[in-house]
Design an enzyme around this catalytic site. Structure first.
Site, PDB file in Angstrom:
ATOM      1  N   PRO A  22       8.807  20.369 -25.992  1.00  0.00           N
ATOM      2  CA  PRO A  22      10.212  20.120 -26.320  1.00  0.00           C
ATOM      3  C   PRO A  22      10.725  19.021 -25.400  1.00  0.00           C
ATOM      4  O   PRO A  22      10.530  19.079 -24.183  1.00  0.00           O
ATOM      5  CB  PRO A  22      10.892  21.454 -25.987  1.00  0.00           C
ATOM      6  CG  PRO A  22      10.018  22.093 -24.955  1.00  0.00           C
ATOM      7  CD  PRO A  22       8.616  21.613 -25.227  1.00  0.00           C
ATOM      8  N   MET A  23      11.349  18.006 -25.975  1.00  0.00           N
ATOM      9  CA  MET A  23      11.935  16.942 -25.141  1.00  0.00           C
ATOM     10  C   MET A  23      13.292  16.542 -25.701  1.00  0.00           C
ATOM     11  O   MET A  23      13.391  16.051 -26.840  1.00  0.00           O
ATOM     12  CB  MET A  23      10.993  15.723 -25.092  1.00  0.00           C
ATOM     13  CG  MET A  23       9.745  15.976 -24.250  1.00  0.00           C
ATOM     14  SD  MET A  23       8.731  14.501 -24.034  1.00  0.00           S
ATOM     15  CE  MET A  23       7.903  14.428 -25.612  1.00  0.00           C
ATOM     16  N   GLN A  76      13.962  25.901 -29.343  1.00  0.00           N
ATOM     17  CA  GLN A  76      14.236  26.287 -27.956  1.00  0.00           C
ATOM     18  C   GLN A  76      15.733  26.422 -27.697  1.00  0.00           C
ATOM     19  O   GLN A  76      16.522  25.564 -28.098  1.00  0.00           O
ATOM     20  CB  GLN A  76      13.653  25.256 -26.987  1.00  0.00           C
ATOM     21  CG  GLN A  76      13.717  25.759 -25.556  1.00  0.00           C
ATOM     22  CD  GLN A  76      13.308  24.716 -24.532  1.00  0.00           C
ATOM     23  OE1 GLN A  76      13.966  23.691 -24.377  1.00  0.00           O
ATOM     24  NE2 GLN A  76      12.225  24.976 -23.826  1.00  0.00           N
ATOM     25  N   CYS A 106      15.045  23.640 -17.335  1.00  0.00           N
ATOM     26  CA  CYS A 106      15.750  22.347 -17.322  1.00  0.00           C
ATOM     27  C   CYS A 106      16.417  22.117 -15.957  1.00  0.00           C
ATOM     28  O   CYS A 106      17.233  22.925 -15.513  1.00  0.00           O
ATOM     29  CB  CYS A 106      16.793  22.279 -18.433  1.00  0.00           C
ATOM     30  SG  CYS A 106      17.621  20.674 -18.427  1.00  0.00           S
ATOM     31  N   LYS A 145       9.855  29.113 -21.403  1.00  0.00           N
ATOM     32  CA  LYS A 145       9.298  27.965 -20.692  1.00  0.00           C
ATOM     33  C   LYS A 145       9.960  27.872 -19.315  1.00  0.00           C
ATOM     34  O   LYS A 145      11.195  27.858 -19.219  1.00  0.00           O
ATOM     35  CB  LYS A 145       9.527  26.686 -21.498  1.00  0.00           C
ATOM     36  CG  LYS A 145       8.878  25.464 -20.878  1.00  0.00           C
ATOM     37  CD  LYS A 145       8.709  24.361 -21.917  1.00  0.00           C
ATOM     38  CE  LYS A 145       8.142  23.089 -21.327  1.00  0.00           C
ATOM     39  NZ  LYS A 145       9.122  22.314 -20.540  1.00  0.00           N
ATOM     40  N   GLY A 207       2.342  19.758 -18.147  1.00  0.00           N
ATOM     41  CA  GLY A 207       2.540  18.836 -17.035  1.00  0.00           C
ATOM     42  C   GLY A 207       1.366  17.922 -16.791  1.00  0.00           C
ATOM     43  O   GLY A 207       0.261  18.378 -16.479  1.00  0.00           O
ATOM     44  N   ASP A 208       1.590  16.631 -17.007  1.00  0.00           N
ATOM     45  CA  ASP A 208       0.629  15.580 -16.635  1.00  0.00           C
ATOM     46  C   ASP A 208      -0.663  15.625 -17.445  1.00  0.00           C
ATOM     47  O   ASP A 208      -1.698  15.162 -16.961  1.00  0.00           O
ATOM     48  CB  ASP A 208       0.296  15.654 -15.131  1.00  0.00           C
ATOM     49  CG  ASP A 208       1.539  15.553 -14.252  1.00  0.00           C
ATOM     50  OD1 ASP A 208       2.584  15.120 -14.764  1.00  0.00           O
ATOM     51  OD2 ASP A 208       1.459  15.922 -13.070  1.00  0.00           O
ATOM     52  N   GLY A 230       3.793  16.257 -23.431  1.00  0.00           N
ATOM     53  CA  GLY A 230       5.114  15.687 -23.629  1.00  0.00           C
ATOM     54  C   GLY A 230       5.089  14.180 -23.579  1.00  0.00           C
ATOM     55  O   GLY A 230       4.882  13.502 -24.589  1.00  0.00           O
ATOM     56  N   ARG A 231       5.256  13.620 -22.366  1.00  0.00           N
ATOM     57  CA  ARG A 231       5.454  12.172 -22.242  1.00  0.00           C
ATOM     58  C   ARG A 231       4.316  11.353 -22.835  1.00  0.00           C
ATOM     59  O   ARG A 231       4.555  10.276 -23.386  1.00  0.00           O
ATOM     60  CB  ARG A 231       5.683  11.817 -20.770  1.00  0.00           C
ATOM     61  CG  ARG A 231       7.067  12.267 -20.279  1.00  0.00           C
ATOM     62  CD  ARG A 231       7.173  12.224 -18.785  1.00  0.00           C
ATOM     63  NE  ARG A 231       6.263  13.188 -18.160  1.00  0.00           N
ATOM     64  CZ  ARG A 231       6.044  13.296 -16.850  1.00  0.00           C
ATOM     65  NH1 ARG A 231       6.672  12.477 -16.032  1.00  0.00           N
ATOM     66  NH2 ARG A 231       5.225  14.211 -16.378  1.00  0.00           N
TER      67      ARG A 231
HETATM   68  C1  LIG Z   1      12.726  13.086 -21.972  1.00  0.00           C
HETATM   69  C2  LIG Z   1      12.313  14.503 -21.677  1.00  0.00           C
HETATM   70  C3  LIG Z   1      13.078  15.543 -22.183  1.00  0.00           C
HETATM   71  C4  LIG Z   1      12.706  16.875 -21.944  1.00  0.00           C
HETATM   72  N1  LIG Z   1      13.433  17.884 -22.520  1.00  0.00           N
HETATM   73  C5  LIG Z   1      13.002  19.169 -22.385  1.00  0.00           C
HETATM   74  C6  LIG Z   1      13.642  20.215 -23.106  1.00  0.00           C
HETATM   75  O1  LIG Z   1      14.593  20.010 -23.885  1.00  0.00           O
HETATM   76  N2  LIG Z   1      13.190  21.485 -22.910  1.00  0.00           N
HETATM   77  C7  LIG Z   1      12.126  21.750 -22.069  1.00  0.00           C
HETATM   78  O2  LIG Z   1      11.738  22.906 -21.936  1.00  0.00           O
HETATM   79  N3  LIG Z   1      11.489  20.773 -21.416  1.00  0.00           N
HETATM   80  C8  LIG Z   1      11.878  19.502 -21.564  1.00  0.00           C
HETATM   81  N4  LIG Z   1      11.188  18.501 -20.948  1.00  0.00           N
HETATM   82  C9  LIG Z   1       9.983  18.833 -20.153  1.00  0.00           C
HETATM   83  C10 LIG Z   1       8.713  18.735 -21.016  1.00  0.00           C
HETATM   84  O3  LIG Z   1       8.741  19.683 -22.057  1.00  0.00           O
HETATM   85  C11 LIG Z   1       7.436  18.937 -20.166  1.00  0.00           C
HETATM   86  O4  LIG Z   1       7.394  20.233 -19.649  1.00  0.00           O
HETATM   87  C12 LIG Z   1       7.358  17.927 -19.013  1.00  0.00           C
HETATM   88  O5  LIG Z   1       7.685  16.627 -19.447  1.00  0.00           O
HETATM   89  C13 LIG Z   1       5.940  17.896 -18.401  1.00  0.00           C
HETATM   90  O6  LIG Z   1       4.986  17.561 -19.352  1.00  0.00           O
HETATM   91  P1  LIG Z   1       4.381  16.059 -19.556  1.00  0.00           P
HETATM   92  O7  LIG Z   1       3.813  15.646 -18.223  1.00  0.00           O
HETATM   93  O8  LIG Z   1       3.328  16.271 -20.615  1.00  0.00           O
HETATM   94  O9  LIG Z   1       5.484  15.181 -19.971  1.00  0.00           O
HETATM   95  C14 LIG Z   1      11.564  17.170 -21.150  1.00  0.00           C
HETATM   96  C15 LIG Z   1      10.813  16.104 -20.627  1.00  0.00           C
HETATM   97  C16 LIG Z   1      11.176  14.795 -20.883  1.00  0.00           C
HETATM   98  C17 LIG Z   1      10.322  13.678 -20.323  1.00  0.00           C
END
Ligand SMILES: Cc1cc2nc3c(=O)[nH]c(=O)nc-3n(C[C@H](O)[C@H](O)[C@H](O)COP(=O)(O)O)c2cc1C
Length: 350
Positions: A22-23, A76, A106, A145, A207-208, A230-231
């Site tokens: 979720p982002m 979510q 968050c 989460k 994460g990562d 995510g990213r």
């Molecule tokens: C732009 C952005 C928005 C995010 N929004 C949410 C969100 O709405 N809810 C949530 O649980 N995590 C949110 N996250 C966290 C991601 O879900 C994830 O846990 C975090 O980025 C680590 O994973 P990654 O390294 O694969 O990006 C967000 C992350 C980013 C970068």
């Protein structure tokens, strides 16, 4: 370790071991549908405010749209009041989601100052009360989460996690950074391994994770049931296919332009031209970066007035994409056919 193996959360079958994160500001329906096509077994909406649902805020209710080709899908929720969270979860279930996910991670001040998001990591009794109220309110599985805790070095998630499972959580996702860390440093998946060993529900590691090798490494290290990405998936759905299958073929310019055109059309359908054109700007750099298109071309797109103009420029730069877009649109259910499983009462006051 084969990421193409199915697993489940309660009765919900998930076809691959990759969950699309979720982002906020990213995880619109267009992003989720594309994620499913590229191998995500489960997709998740961005966080939706339970206060917004309670007040029938029109934009918030828009987040509850579920398309027929998104399943399985989690929506979510964030909030700090158990009764409002339970009521919102009922609406999420009625909207057709397969899972309701609760955000206890968050770190953004706008959210934490209301007692929601990561603040709940430091308010365990309230967090447990919320999960138990939501689990009692709905028939679909409830997932949570979390981050590791509020402060750097915190291990609060290891105490809270098992309590949330006792309260009814059917799965936990851990992003093992503290709220204080935001996105600095690295995700400490040793903590994910500890959490997995403490609970008997599936744990998802977030994460990562950017490659197949990262995913396999984290699954082996942690005993998690799945990874969340995510990213790495922002403007790069091919990363999802690489992570699930280990297939590292780079997309052609035509494929990139075609996916971006499709994404753009869907975003406009979903958000309307005005909101979509602002929303889409960050995606141009994400899609066209990685040395795929010249920097100057990306900058030109950002200043164009309409998404139709962006589409014209993209197709002029990669004419072979025109056929590809047609083929993709023929293969996937058209936007109009997407079911809007929202009960009418959500729009009324009832
Ligand atoms: C732009 C952005 C928005 C995010 N929004 C949410 C969100 O709405 N809810 C949530 O649980 N995590 C949110 N996250 C966290 C991601 O879900 C994830 O846990 C975090 O980025 C680590 O994973 P990654 O390294 O694969 O990006 C967000 C992350 C980013 C970068």
């Amino acid at each position: 370790m084969d990421l193409r193996e199915p697993w489940s959360i309660g009765p919900v079958e998930i076809p691959t071991r990759l969950v699309l994160a979720p982002m906020a500001g990213v995880s619109v329906q267009a992003f989720r549908r594309q994620g499913r096509r590229f191998g995500a077994g489960l997709v998740c909406s961005e966080m939706v405010s339970s206060a917004g649902i309670e007040h029938r805020n029109e934009r918030t209710l828009g987040y509850l749209r579920v398309a027929s080709d998104e399943h399985p899908l989690a929506i979510q929720l964030f909030g700090s009041e158990w009764a409002a969270m339970a009521e919102s979860a009922r609406m999420i279930e009625a909207a057709g989601a397969d899972l309701v996910d609760i955000n206890f991670g968050c770190p953004v001040r706008k959210v934490t100052k209301t007692g929601a998001g990561a603040t709940l990591l430091a308010d365990p009794d309230r967090a447990v009360r919320i999960v138990s109220a939501v689990a009692d309110a709905v028939g679909i599985p409830v997932t949570v989460k979390l981050r590791r805790g509020m402060r750097n070095g915190s291990r609060d998630c290891l105490v809270l996690g098992p309590r949330l499972v006792d309260a009814g959580a059917a799965s936990l996702t851990l992003h093992p950074r503290s709220a204080q860390q935001m996105y600095t440093g690295t995700a400490d998946h040793a903590l994910t391994a500890e959490l997995s060993s403490l609970v008997d529900v599936p744990v998802v590691a977030s994460g990562d994770i950017c490659s197949h090798a990262d995913a396999v490494g984290v699954l082996e290290q942690t005993g998690a049931a799945a990874v969340m990405v995510g990213r790495a998936a922002q403007g790069n759905p091919w990363a999802l296919a690489e992570i699930v299958e280990g297939d590292s073929r780079s997309p052609s310019r035509e494929e990139i332009a075609a996916e971006l055109v499709l994404f753009l059309r869907e975003a406009v359908r979903e958000l309307g031209e005005r909101r979509a054109s602002g929303f889409l700007k960050k995606f141009y750099g994400w899609y066209l970066g990685h040395g795929r298109f010249p920097r100057q071309f990306r900058q030109e797109l950002v200043v164009l007035d309409s998404t139709a103009e962006v589409e014209r420029r993209l197709l002029a730069a990669a004419p072979g994409a025109i056929d590809l877009v047609d083929r993709l649109e023929a293969e996937i259910p058209p936007g109009e056919a997407v079911t809007l499983e929202l009960p009418i009462s959500i729009y009324g006051g009832g």
